[in-house]
Design an enzyme around this catalytic site. Structure first.
Site, PDB file in Angstrom:
ATOM      1  N   LYS A 168     -13.493  47.882  31.987  1.00 26.76           N
ATOM      2  CA  LYS A 168     -12.497  47.851  33.055  1.00 26.76           C
ATOM      3  C   LYS A 168     -11.137  47.396  32.514  1.00 26.76           C
ATOM      4  CE  LYS A 168     -12.067  44.202  35.743  1.00 26.76           C
ATOM      5  NZ  LYS A 168     -10.673  43.742  35.894  1.00 26.76           N
ATOM      6  N   THR A 216      -7.051  39.505  36.765  1.00 25.43           N
ATOM      7  CA  THR A 216      -6.586  40.427  35.723  1.00 25.43           C
ATOM      8  C   THR A 216      -6.415  41.789  36.364  1.00 25.43           C
ATOM      9  OG1 THR A 216      -7.782  39.211  34.024  1.00 25.43           O
ATOM     10  CG2 THR A 216      -7.169  41.479  33.502  1.00 25.43           C
ATOM     11  N   LYS A 233      -1.369  39.175  30.212  1.00 31.04           N
ATOM     12  CA  LYS A 233      -2.826  38.987  30.264  1.00 31.04           C
ATOM     13  C   LYS A 233      -3.544  40.196  29.654  1.00 31.04           C
ATOM     14  CE  LYS A 233      -6.959  37.575  31.515  1.00 31.04           C
ATOM     15  NZ  LYS A 233      -7.644  36.558  30.709  1.00 31.04           N
TER      16      LYS A 233
END
Lengths: 295, 295, 295, 295
Positions: B242, B97, B173
């Site tokens: 994150k 990711t 994503k």
């Protein structure tokens, strides 16, 4: 002999619900403020009542599906309201989306008269109502809930019981509408992000609708928001504002900050300010696009 | 003869994915910074590589599944990275990711060397990876995408193709993770509203999970948030922060305000500040409860 | 002969205001629900009235300073209210913080009776009221405004005239309270940022209060929030919630989204949920610290 | 003999500051990337330096006023940077608005060389700089701070000392810019509320600017936002976005959620998306109006 059921409120949701009661063998006696709306139902065998009170049969069960808390209170407590007519043992099945404070107030009014308030709000759009595919949440006094269960089974595909408290099912309905509007905001933001990265909105929507968000809300609103077609309205944006205020009032009552609901309120309010009150409530997605310099 | 595949990154997701490649008949040559993590894979027939570069076989296909953009850049461009080793025609299948800017930068680096960057991030938790139930998004040069398709079919239940652009699948994503975290916030607020109105959180969750939100995200997180059990973590809250930063950076790059993502960033940041970095990312629901005076 | 003035509401603000009227030579006839509160005023020469209606003298000017819209409506329209007693040409000077809808409704009620509603809300804490340092905003019918000007000059350091419309001064008051609460939030966030970077909160507050924010609001709240001492309350947090709701209602009426006001509502609501209703409204700063893992 | 001072960065702020140094008797040796900008300064007696390094005189004091963290790092560590030229005992007085991480990194670089980093960011617009009316925050090693004090006294009306830590004054500057943007948002929302209630925006602004918010920020931005004239820019909206990101990064570093800063980031980002990057940063008020259906 047929079981009797009064019915007040033949709007976009009320009419198909009343039809399903008729189809299921109930003797429906219905009232609507605008009489013409009742015509198709009468054509199918319902009796026409001249007032809410006039819908009450000896059986003493009346279903209401009205626009808001104010309309519902009037139908119960007004001059020709059902309140005094229901009679001891009567049951008021309330399907409207209302706040918990109104629910408790009505329950108290009914209790004084020996009648019962049963909250039975439903999830589903008019097409789902017509197809007997509604989801019904119910709460209220046990005996009354038990008594009206066949009626609820006639209009939906599943009944979920939230117990004795009058307001419980109404809060569940508000929670659900809040979940739906939150999903719309998330979908709108994600599609705008995608669009500006040159990803096709429709493909994004169908990907999520086919995989991790494979459920009606994401599939339907994902498609609507991808296509950016917000008329005709399935559920009007102005009603979205009304419901968000109900959510926030219900939250204030018990001291729950809901920042996401606050965000949605601002979205709906802005939609109304910009002349979108009559569009589908998913038109809040337009503001997301506009803030990103699109449109 | 078996098709060869290099593999870098045997974490919670990488290990089961690599296992499925082995099981599907690929000759896997794998590297992990912590060598011990590779043991089970080697026991099943994989070869151990001493560095990312060392995973590259003559076939020139390497899969990476790493913690973040920095780790991935290092694995590609570092001294023992795969970048110079892949060789003309080689393909780097990146499952991490990461942000679109990193994706494009890596794609450019690969293009200079005559190799290809294929983004192939996946949706699903470690259990889904083990069960070959991942959903795979893919984008990148057509020839390379076509070439690695059998490999992607070996690890998931469905492949969704987002075209030529290197960053496209990575943005999908991020959009998906944003949708998930938004659903968690909505669930947490709705359950807190319910709880303070004396409605059972678990019943609320199961009602929605069985009806209008009948999809894995609402079912799983609805249950977790109802139970208020956030350990052990399926996906760590620190990673939620994150990822939210990746979402916001991707949005800033193309000038898209995402107020709901901003709200989520504050939630995760507060979670870290209160010592919850190691809990499941759905532990943001605790703040919702705390703000309502619960806990 | 002395000019007569009725006065209803001897709370923390009303009492010092009424005293200044007395000191300026007005013949004050005052009522307070809790009679004991009137004692000091009577000691200084005021007459005690047994009801709101009883405060009305032949001169027909009555000042009200009440807790909220509901209390004010009751004082005007209740059985012993001032509404029917004022008499043609009478003036109601309303100093309470109320919503514009209430202002207009009262103005209409007065107009029917040939009396006038003058909105005259004030800015300043009780100490400022005592020191005759209030800022007064006024709006309403010109003749009535002109007539009560000497009275307003007796209680403040400056009068700002917002014209004919009954609600105007009330909206200005709401706008001002919104500006104050917004400043508190900004101060709290900036000080928390500073504190976690090891900068002294008090020094930060005094720096800004002495330079670019050299005005009472930043000086006072900067110091309070730096010291983290929120009791005793100058203005109760529960009233902050009430006023924020008035702001949001006034905004909804004219379709203005106010995201910062929405944020503040959530802050105050959370404060009430956590048992801080009786603290100073600047105690919303505690949540800012808590979200950062402090306290 | 005159005290020497190097100066790098003759932008809207740097030029008037450098002029005041000249006027106060400093021998200024200045550099600007666009040489033409230096002409007026040279006309007044400054020497022209061909590079940042070339501004360094034997006295070893250099002032920098640059656009952002990247430009500042380059001026210190670049090939012709001041870093290696300053010489033991030299002092770098950094007036730019930068993040605390950059401040600490530069301080460490300087410490290795035996030179000192002194943060001395300023508050005030270009007119204030020209009029020697800046407010200066300073932090850094005590000896260095003491040494450059006369220089700082030559450019502002007051110096506020935040101690030894290199980043402290930089954080104060970020906190201040955050307070200013927050005030702009509050002003914009309050004026839009007023406007839609038919209250004159300018009167609202002047009322608050003359009373409880009698300080420059509310007076200046109150007037600008009332007039809705956002060009020419005093401080560009694009810089507002940059500074908000610095605030949020500084907050993330120490785990402080700042929801109001998050709101402001979305405002600035939307402004850039809608083509307003070159307007004054107070043009975020346009979005507030637009969301209310105005404009």
């Amino acid at each position: 002999m047929k079981t009797k059921a009064g019915f007040v409120g033949l709007g976009a949701m009320g009419l198909p619900i009343a039809r399903n009661l008729l189809a299921a063998g109930f003797a429906v006696r219905a009232h609507n403020r605008t009489v013409a709306r009742a015509a198709p139902l009468v054509a199918e065998g319902a009796e026409l009542a001249s007032s809410p009170a006039d819908t009450v049969a000896t059986d003493g069960v009346v279903v209401t599906m009205l626009a808001d808390d104010v309309a519902l209170r009037e139908v119960v407590t007004g001059k020709d309201g059902i309140g005094n007519k229901l009679g001891r043992g009567g049951v008021h099945v309330s399907m409207s989306t209302i706040g918990p404070a109104t629910a408790r107030a009505l329950a108290a009014l009914h209790a004084e008269r020996g009648t019962a308030y049963v909250a039975a709000p439903v999830f589903g759009r008019p097409e789902a109502a017509a197809a007997k595919k509604l989801w019904v949440c119910v709460s209220g006094p046990t005996a009354a809930r038990t008594r009206v269960r066949p009626l609820l089974e006639a209009i939906g595909q599943g009944i979920h019981d939230f117990g004795e408290e009058p307001h419980a099912a109404n809060v569940v309905k508000l929670a659900g509408n809040f979940l739906i509007m939150s999903a719309m905001e998330a979908i709108a933001e994600s599609q705008t992000l995608g669009e500006k990265h040159r990803i096709d909105r429709a493909q994004l929507a169908s990907f999520f609708g086919e995989t991790i968000f494979g459920c009606p809300i994401y599939q339907n609103y994902g498609r609507i928001i991808a296509n950016k077609v917000y008329e005709p309205a399935g559920f009007r944006l102005a009603l979205g504002l009304k419901d968000t205020n109900l959510v926030l009032d219900a939250a204030e009552e018990v001291h729950v900050p809901m920042p996401l609901a606050s965000l949605m309120r601002d979205r709906f309010l802005s939609g109304v300010a910009r002349g979108r009150a009559g569009m589908d409530w998913s038109a809040i997605a337009r503001a997301v696009s506009e803030e990103a310099g699109l449109e």
